[in-house]
Structures are given as C-alpha cells and as structure tokens.
Design an enzyme around this catalytic site. Structure first.
Site: not given
Ligand code: DQA
Length: 148
Positions: A15-16, A23, A28, A80, A83, A104, A106, A113
C-alpha cells in the site's frame, strides 16, 4: 506437485507505494515505482533474470500473488509489503505456505523509525531483509536473488 523454476522474479509492492516520488520524498526518495521497475529491469537483464512488477493497496492481492509466484515457478519474490509488513499475519502465513524464497525489501530503515515499525511479520519468514538503502534496496535484493 512442483513446477519448473523459471528466471522470473516477482517484485510485489504494498500500500501507498504507487505514490512513490510524491509520497514523503524525504523518507522514501524521489524515484517513482516506475523508475524502480526500470532500474530493476536493466539489472535483471544483466543477471539473466526477468522482473514481474506488481503493486496493490489490498492485502489479499499480495497474498494471491505470493501463491501465484510459487504456482508459476518464480525464482524468488522481492516483497515490500509497506505498512502490512508490521500488521499482516496473513502475509507471514503466505510466505510460510510457499517454497519460493521471499526477500523483504524496504526503502527506509523501519528499525530506526517509529516503534510501531520495529516489528516485521514479513521478516519472521523472509529469507533475507534489505532495507534503508532507498531505491537501491531493491537492486541489492535482486543481486541477492542471483546468488540463490
Ligand atoms: C516501507 C516502510 C514501512 O514502514 C512503510 O509503512 C512503508 C514503506 C519502506 O519501503 O520503507 O509504506 O516499507
């Protein structure tokens, strides 16, 4: 029943992440998801791999795509989960349910964080985690796949 393993790497984004570039760029970075896909495709070509890039804001789509990755004989999945990383037992179970290795990924380093980002359900079952390198996290993860 097992299917032959291909050179395809699924890159699943949660998501997002469709809003990358606009964003919270201070966290990011400025690259969009399309920029990341293009970088990955270039590197994949050099490594003899293929990229299947997906993004969804819906948890169940990510679960379905993890199952699909195994059914299609994907070499690995870069995930990725955004959240959902920090909330999703369904994703943890899906990773445990398939034999396809999951890495995984990120962009940021969630461990530095807010406390609610410190726990990763995905990380409990992932073969490896690459985080905190911005868009380069995806490239480092892809290079790790080439070594599997
Ligand atoms: C994220 C880190 C997550 O905590 C966050 O909710 C994201 C992006 C990252 O790529 O840094 O949406 O996965």
């Amino acid at each position: 029943m097992s299917v032959p393993i291909t050179n395809t790497v699924y890159v699943l984004n949660g998501p997002n992440l469709n809003l990358l570039g606009m964003r919270e760029p201070e966290i990011y970075g400025a690259d969009t998801l399309d920029d990341i896909a293009a970088m990955l495709e270039d590197r994949a070509r050099e490594l003899g791999l293929e990229i299947e890039m997906r993004q969804s804001n819906h948890e169940g789509h990510l679960v379905d795509w993890l199952h699909e990755a195994q059914a299609e004989g994907a070499k690995a999945v870069l995930l990725n989960a955004a959240a959902y990383t920090h909330t999703s037992i369904a994703l943890l179970d899906a990773i445990k349910a398939i034999r396809t290795p999951v890495i995984e990924v990120h962009l940021s380093d969630p461990s530095t964080r807010e406390p609610f980002r410190h726990h990763s359900y995905v990380g409990l079952a992932a073969a490896k985690t690459v985080q905190g390198l911005g868009a380069r996290s995806y490239l480092v993860a892809l290079e790790a796949v080439a070594e599997l």
